[in-house]
Design an enzyme around this catalytic site. Structure first.
Site, mmCIF file in Angstrom:
data_model
loop_
_atom_site.group_PDB
_atom_site.id
_atom_site.type_symbol
_atom_site.label_atom_id
_atom_site.label_comp_id
_atom_site.label_asym_id
_atom_site.label_seq_id
_atom_site.Cartn_x
_atom_site.Cartn_y
_atom_site.Cartn_z
ATOM 1 N N CYS A 337 35.301 46.578 36.892
ATOM 2 C CA CYS A 337 34.353 47.242 36.941
ATOM 3 C C CYS A 337 34.167 48.188 35.444
ATOM 4 C CB CYS A 337 34.985 48.342 38.328
ATOM 5 S SG CYS A 337 34.321 49.114 38.568
ATOM 6 N N ARG A 441 25.428 45.609 47.262
ATOM 7 C CA ARG A 441 25.964 46.910 46.864
ATOM 8 C C ARG A 441 26.230 47.519 45.422
ATOM 9 N NH1 ARG A 441 31.872 47.496 47.154
ATOM 10 N NH2 ARG A 441 32.646 48.665 45.155
HETATM 11 P P1 IMP Z 1 40.526 44.520 41.293
HETATM 12 O O1 IMP Z 1 41.429 44.296 42.433
HETATM 13 O O2 IMP Z 1 41.145 45.388 40.578
HETATM 14 O O3 IMP Z 1 40.194 43.827 41.023
HETATM 15 O O4 IMP Z 1 39.657 45.708 41.572
HETATM 16 C C1 IMP Z 1 38.827 45.120 42.815
HETATM 17 C C2 IMP Z 1 37.688 46.129 43.268
HETATM 18 O O5 IMP Z 1 36.610 46.412 42.434
HETATM 19 C C3 IMP Z 1 36.996 45.349 44.876
HETATM 20 O O6 IMP Z 1 37.757 45.108 45.233
HETATM 21 C C4 IMP Z 1 35.650 46.139 44.430
HETATM 22 O O7 IMP Z 1 35.936 47.992 45.030
HETATM 23 C C5 IMP Z 1 35.724 46.719 43.491
HETATM 24 N N1 IMP Z 1 34.404 45.574 42.519
HETATM 25 C C6 IMP Z 1 33.884 44.859 43.019
HETATM 26 N N2 IMP Z 1 33.419 44.648 41.948
HETATM 27 C C7 IMP Z 1 32.988 45.430 40.776
HETATM 28 C C8 IMP Z 1 31.963 45.499 40.194
HETATM 29 O O8 IMP Z 1 31.680 45.017 39.699
HETATM 30 N N3 IMP Z 1 31.873 47.575 39.547
HETATM 31 C C9 IMP Z 1 33.005 48.090 39.961
HETATM 32 N N4 IMP Z 1 33.666 47.940 40.820
HETATM 33 C C10 IMP Z 1 33.130 46.150 42.015
#
Ligand code: IMP
Length: 528
Positions: A337, A441
């Site tokens: 993100c 989203r």
């Molecule tokens: P991770 O577990 O740290 O990889 O985060 C997963 C979470 O990132 C997801 O459940 C979303 O809430 C968030 N997310 C998914 N895609 C994006 C993006 O493109 N930008 C910002 N947040 C994202």
């Protein structure tokens, strides 16, 4: 200071000290003093609440994922197209967690995935795949390839509630190379059946003693009412934590956007058996989301709605007032993100989790700490701060059960693609359903210039979730054993009462807390 000679007085002398060692959670998260913190900024300092010793296996991790639904392992997989499709959702549910099926596909494709999860493991399969006597061996083979299981009942008119004629098992068709032959030529007609009204336990006994793969349940006219599968019995043994609803089907969640068009999508998901809908939006506090929550609560009162994403009490209040049965916390903390960098909005995850979940707890609304979990300790921290469950994207994207194929990275490691749902690749519909995609989203169709809030990349192979998730579960159990609590409720209670305390870390404290000073080391995290 006067030295105390009598060491038996140590506990009495301790009482003179106030406050206790370490920080109360509210002192830790006082942003005036410390700024807004995230998971790596603090540690739990141990206070043994339970005086009695207990094994880690005594720790239960049961937790509510929404107002009405509880799971045994507080772990969720993200609705992202490189993380959760039916295979991940099935395995997360079997292992006690929950997978949220992404919506970057057509409504029919998403509903089909929900159907696969709901059909996967059943007590009584109430809507078995049924063949007509006119079906061919080729048809049966195609169905087996599509659903991943064999053993289809054949009835007079090819539907449930029609006279049962036989069963076509995988073995009946495996080596039969005349695809145009009718299934009636190969099916077995010597059937063991059980009558309507048979209990699950009785039916299981019949299945065990009959040595058959499937047990059809028939009414007094011999019409098929439902089916019981031997493989489901063994699944019960292998997956004692499985997340199920009363019908014994696996619990299933899926994401929809806040767009009006997704009301049709939602109807299809509900028809397929959906239990929980996640309204997926990067900034959950909008009139669109509030309208969508109200619509869902009105039209589908049996469905639990998880709303989000949010990071403040103010946002939480609006969504709770609209009827949300659960909240998803996180903005900008995801591993793929770039929201905080590009949009300059968001909140460090520890601060967000604490302020939203402590507010939501007053209304009995459980919260998901979503994003920013890159190790087991982060899961414990999210739960200690008040989240009921923790959601992961990147950590699960490298497992066998995530969508996509492994490839060898330029460093020679096995890897899988992982991409933010707000990455340009997703916005341009690359590799997925494109025009039919429901994911909205991060952008709307009217946007002329698409501004990315995520990146596309890859993560290393983590093997199967059937090994990785049990490791995460056991790890959290061990952590709670160290803290001295036997359940997540006790952990949260201990935190609120100031019995479980915290330490703010510094960069050097973190360096000390990680492996240091070794010439080489291998970081093997678990054995399977
Ligand atoms: P991770 O577990 O740290 O990889 O985060 C997963 C979470 O990132 C997801 O459940 C979303 O809430 C968030 N997310 C998914 N895609 C994006 C993006 O493109 N930008 C910002 N947040 C994202």
């Amino acid at each position: 200071m006067v030295e105390i000679q009598d060491y038996t007085k140590a506990l009495d002398v301790l009482e003179e000290y106030s406050p206790r060692d370490g920080l109360h959670v509210d002192a830790l998260l006082d942003s005036d003093k410390h700024g807004a913190l995230t998971y790596n900024d603090f540690l739990l300092s141990i206070v043994l609440i339970s005086r009695a010793a207990f094994p880690a296996s005594d720790v239960t991790l049961e937790s509510r994922v929404s107002r009405r639904l509880t799971i045994k392992a507080p772990l969720l997989s993200s609705p992202m197209d490189t993380v959760t499709e039916h295979n991940m959702a099935i395995h997360m549910a079997l292992l006690g967690g929950l997978g949220v099926i992404h919506n970057n596909c057509s409504p029919d494709e998403q509903a089909e995935m929900v159907r696969k999860v709901k059909r996967y493991e059943n007590g009584f399969i109430l809507d078995p795949v049924v063949l007509s006597p006119k079906a061919t061996v080729g048809d049966a083979k195609q169905l087996k390839a599509k659903w991943g299981f064999g053993g289809f009942p054949v009835t007079e008119n090819g539907t449930l509630h029609s006279k049962l004629l036989g069963i076509v098992s995988s073995r009946d068709i495996q080596f039969h190379n005349q695809p145009n032959d009718l299934v009636t030529a190969v099916m077995s007609t010597e059937l063991v059946t059980a009558p309507a009204g048979t209990t699950l336990a009785e039916a299981n006994d019949v299945l065990r003693s009959s040595k058959k793969g499937k047990l059809p349940i028939v009414d007094e006219d011999g019409s098929l009412i439902s089916l019981l599968s031997r493989s489901d019995l063994t699944k019960d043994i292998h997956y004692p934590l499985a997340s199920k609803v009363q019908s014994k089907q696996l619990l299933c969640a899926a994401a929809v956007s806040t767009h009006d068009a997704d009301k049709i999508r939602l109807q299809k998901l509900v028809d397929a058996g959906l239990d929980i809908v996640v309204v997926d939006s990067s900034q959950g506090h909008s009139i669109y989301q509030i309208a969508m929550i109200k619509y869902i609560k009105r039209e589908f009162p049996q469905l639990d709605v998880i709303a989000g994403n949010i990071v403040t009490r103010e946002q939480a209040a609006a969504l709770i007032a609209a009827g949300a049965d659960g909240l998803r916390i996180g903005m900008g903390s995801g591993s793929a993100c770039i929201t905080q960098e590009i949009m300059a909005v968001g909140r460090p995850q520890a601060a967000a989790v604490r302020s939203v979940s402590s507010f939501a707890a007053r209304f009995g609304v459980p919260c998901i700490a979503d994003g920013g979990v890159s190790n087991l300790g982060h899961i414990v921290k999210g739960l200690a701060l008040g989240a009921s469950t923790v959601m992961m994207g990147g950590l699960l994207a490298g497992t066998t059960e995530s969508p996509g194929e492994y490839f060898v990275s330029s460093e020679g490691q096995l890897a899988k693609a992982y991409r933010g749902m707000g990455s340009i690749a997703v916005m341009e519909g690359k590799g997925k359903a494109g025009d039919n995609a429901g994911t909205a989203r991060y952008f709307s169709e009217n946007d002329k210039v698409k501004v990315a809030q995520g990146v596309a990349g890859s993560v290393i192979d983590r093997g199967s979730v059937t090994q990785f998730v049990p490791y995460l579960v056991a790890g959290v159990q061990h952590s709670l054993q160290d803290i001295g609590v036997k359940s997540l409720d006790a952990l949260r209670d201990g935190v609120n009462r100031g019995q479980v305390r915290f330490e703010k870390t510094s960069a050097s404290a973190m360096a000390e807390g990680n492996v240091h000073g070794l010439h080489t080391h291998e970081k093997k995290l678990y054995t399977s």
